[in-house]
Write a protein that holds these residues in place. Structure first.
Motif, PDB file in Angstrom:
ATOM      1  N   ARG A 187       0.792  -1.224   0.167  1.00  0.00           N
ATOM      2  CA  ARG A 187       0.062  -0.084  -0.119  1.00  0.00           C
ATOM      3  C   ARG A 187       0.777   1.176   0.078  1.00  0.00           C
ATOM      4  N   SER A 188       1.792   1.309   0.783  1.00  0.00           N
ATOM      5  CA  SER A 188       2.735   2.455   0.848  1.00  0.00           C
ATOM      6  C   SER A 188       3.412   2.563  -0.589  1.00  0.00           C
ATOM      7  N   THR A 189       3.838   1.557  -1.307  1.00  0.00           N
ATOM      8  CA  THR A 189       4.344   1.498  -2.629  1.00  0.00           C
ATOM      9  C   THR A 189       3.263   2.238  -3.616  1.00  0.00           C
ATOM     10  N   ARG A 190       2.290   1.674  -3.473  1.00  0.00           N
ATOM     11  CA  ARG A 190       1.142   2.223  -4.440  1.00  0.00           C
ATOM     12  C   ARG A 190       0.877   3.669  -4.056  1.00  0.00           C
ATOM     13  N   ARG A 191       1.029   4.010  -2.902  1.00  0.00           N
ATOM     14  CA  ARG A 191       0.601   5.439  -2.516  1.00  0.00           C
ATOM     15  C   ARG A 191       1.634   6.513  -3.252  1.00  0.00           C
TER      16      ARG A 191
END
Length: 241
Positions: free
Chosen positions: A12-16
């Motif tokens: 999720r952090s990478t996608r954000r």
């Protein structure tokens, strides 16, 4: 279960982060098109937000102000696109080619090869800014800041030549920097290409010959010069020419 949570959070952090980077690129793209079409004064943050498909607050969070956004647009245009602007300067292909070139004349030629493209891409934005700066103190400050950054960046080419013992002995670094800053300016390019009808190829060839004649110590071919390490050459690189 705890082992399953960490990968999801990282994902999720990478996608954000990817989404934020893409949003920034979309804003830069929309702003660049509007600045070129309408000029600085005719382009508002709400209009940019609408074209980019984001909220006005998103632009202010990402860039802080309209002048900062314009500066980022110019930097992206000089780099050849918003995505390329995200790459560290010394890792960009044009800069690597200059850093890794051992011959000072070829260094100048490789540097000069970047100029026609930079002027084509950034010219419309900078001409609009230069014109508006005559009547707006804030824009005049922005113009002066961009020119100071150009002077500093182009001075790095002079530093490389001087550190390699290739700079003319009768020329100070400061004077050499001023020569590069003047000859590589948009104003000189516009006089030759737009006013006198030179092709970009003719302009590039003239600029290379002129800078080599003005900057390079005319030592006989084969004369030994102190060589710098690759690390030293990398440390001399500032912003992209």
């Amino acid at each position: 279960m705890p082992d399953d949570v960490k990968p999801r959070r990282a994902y999720r952090s990478t996608r954000r982060a990817e989404h934020a980077a893409q949003t920034r690129r979309d804003i830069l793209s929309a702003a660049g098109a509007l600045f070129r079409e309408r000029g600085y004064g005719g382009t508002s943050i709400p209009l940019i937000a609408r074209e980019a498909g984001v909220a006005v607050e998103t632009i202010y969070r990402a860039f802080g102000s309209k002048t900062s956004l314009f500066t980022a647009v110019v930097e992206a245009v000089i780099a050849g696109g918003a995505q390329r602007a995200e790459v560290p300067v010394e890792e960009r292909p044009a800069i690597r080619a200059i850093i890794e070139e051992p011959d000072p004349r070829r260094q100048v030629e490789r540097y000069v090869a970047t100029q026609p493209g930079i002027h084509r891409r950034s010219g419309p934005l900078l001409r609009a800014l230069r014109e508006a700066a005559h009547t707006d103190p804030a824009l005049l400050r922005l113009w002066n800041e961009l020119e100071a950054a150009r002077l500093n960046g182009q001075g790095r080419l002079v530093d490389r030549l001087a550190d390699e013992g290739a700079l003319r002995t009768d020329l100070s670094r400061e004077d050499a920097r001023d020569i590069v800053w003047t000859l590589c300016s948009l104003a000189v390019r516009d006089l030759l290409v737009q006013e006198r009808g030179w092709s970009d190829a003719r302009y590039e060839a003239w600029l290379a010959r002129t800078l080599i004649a003005q900057l390079i110590d005319p030592a006989p071919s084969g004369t030994d010069r102190p060589a710098r390490s690759g690390r030293a050459r990398e440390e001399a690189v500032g912003r992209e020419p």
